[in-house]
Scaffold this active site. Structure first.
Site, PDB file in Angstrom:
ATOM      1  N   HIS A   8       0.817  -1.212   0.000  1.00  0.00           N
ATOM      2  CA  HIS A   8       0.000   0.000   0.000  1.00  0.00           C
ATOM      3  C   HIS A   8       0.851   1.263   0.000  1.00  0.00           C
ATOM      4  O   HIS A   8       0.439   2.291  -0.534  1.00  0.00           O
ATOM      5  CB  HIS A   8      -0.907   0.032   1.238  1.00  0.00           C
ATOM      6  CG  HIS A   8      -1.836  -1.134   1.342  1.00  0.00           C
ATOM      7  ND1 HIS A   8      -2.898  -1.316   0.486  1.00  0.00           N
ATOM      8  CD2 HIS A   8      -1.864  -2.172   2.202  1.00  0.00           C
ATOM      9  CE1 HIS A   8      -3.540  -2.419   0.818  1.00  0.00           C
ATOM     10  NE2 HIS A   8      -2.936  -2.965   1.849  1.00  0.00           N
ATOM     11  N   HIS A  46       6.346   7.345   5.861  1.00  0.00           N
ATOM     12  CA  HIS A  46       5.660   6.772   4.703  1.00  0.00           C
ATOM     13  C   HIS A  46       4.827   7.850   4.017  1.00  0.00           C
ATOM     14  O   HIS A  46       4.527   8.887   4.617  1.00  0.00           O
ATOM     15  CB  HIS A  46       4.802   5.551   5.081  1.00  0.00           C
ATOM     16  CG  HIS A  46       3.665   5.873   5.999  1.00  0.00           C
ATOM     17  ND1 HIS A  46       3.726   5.764   7.371  1.00  0.00           N
ATOM     18  CD2 HIS A  46       2.401   6.291   5.737  1.00  0.00           C
ATOM     19  CE1 HIS A  46       2.586   6.104   7.918  1.00  0.00           C
ATOM     20  NE2 HIS A  46       1.755   6.433   6.939  1.00  0.00           N
TER      21      HIS A  46
END
Length: 281
Positions: free
Chosen positions: A100, A126
């Site tokens: 993801h 992230h």
């Protein structure tokens, strides 16, 4: 005169048809089929997260979910928040693709930030594309989450996230450092050894004294854990279109951003050092 009710019904019908066509045209295998998806047309998409696993129920019924819409117009100045205090340094890290997101995870102590007198230790960086939070109604091409934790049983809120939004412009120096490694990531998942990485490259020194928003929210991915302390920097940084495209190509889903969540009467605060200089330490 045209009937406004009939016109509205036609518009709604057209919107439904377009949505269905988009879903059909974008249908593709989901490499994260055993987890969750960002695809609104998927049975494991955001609208279903809370039903997929018992421990993900907060994604459906939580009252303090993230992300949210931010603006100085609906936020309250809080001079007690104080300037951000951080103490980061270079440490060993790895680069991961979890299906993801692209994640830089530090496997050594890379320092901490201090909020309300509590030290939260850096875990990972992230990215989400496009941005999850908005400012003044605007969505940006990219958002960085700097995840920090404190697992002391005496600490109530164990996760603190610093967020930076990006507009297109000069390349981001932190991403430029790892561009070659991002290219070599396996789209189906995996990791690469980065060696020593300096987290300060993504967070300029002057940002310590920048205006920021603060609110209590949640993780933006399952299990959507609440009690997360969010600090979203008001200043927008820059990233090149090429760097955003690299992040997109590294994962299966072109978009990995959760939609805005209801504020539900939560207080959104902001601090600006020119408006108040009381230390939060």
């Amino acid at each position: 005169m045209e009937n406004p009710t009939k016109k509205t019904h036609l518009l709604i019908f057209a919107t439904i048809i377009v949505s269905c066509l988009v879903c059909l045209s974008s249908a593709k295998p989901n490499s994260a089929s055993e987890g969750f998806s960002y695809d609104p047309c998927s049975e494991r998409g955001p609208q279903h997260w809370g039903d997929l696993e018992e421990q993900w129920a907060k994604c459906k019924n939580g009252k303090m979910q993230s992300p949210v819409a931010l603006s100085l117009w609906n936020a309250t100045f809080n001079g007690y928040l104080g300037q951000l205090r951080r103490n980061h340094w270079p440490a060993i890290a790895i680069l991961e693709n979890n299906g993801h997101q692209v994640v830089v995870e530090w496997i050594e102590n890379a320092g901490s930030i201090k909020i309300n007198g509590v030290n939260y230790y850096l875990q990972d960086y992230h990215w989400h594309h496009p941005s999850e939070h908005t400012q003044d109604g605007k969505t940006y091409p990219l958002e960085l989450h700097m995840v920090h934790t404190n697992n002391n049983p005496n600490v109530t809120n164990k996760i603190a996230v610093i967020s930076i939004l990006y507009k297109f412009g000069p390349p981001d120096p932190f991403l430029r450092l790892i561009e070659g490694d991002i290219k070599r990531l396996n789209i189906e998942g995996g990791e690469r050894w980065l060696g020593t990485v300096d987290p300060r490259l993504a967070w300029p020194m002057y940002s310590w004294s920048e205006t920021y928003f603060r609110y209590m929210g949640s993780l933006t991915t399952p299990p959507c854990t609440e009690g997360v302390i969010w600090t979203v920097m008001k200043k927008i940084q820059t990233v090149s279109p090429y760097q955003v495209e690299l992040l997109k190509q590294a994962v299966v889903e072109e978009k990995n951003a959760r939609s805005l969540q209801n504020i539900n009467r939560r207080e959104i605060f902001y601090f600006g050092p020119l408006l108040g200089r009381k230390s939060a330490a």
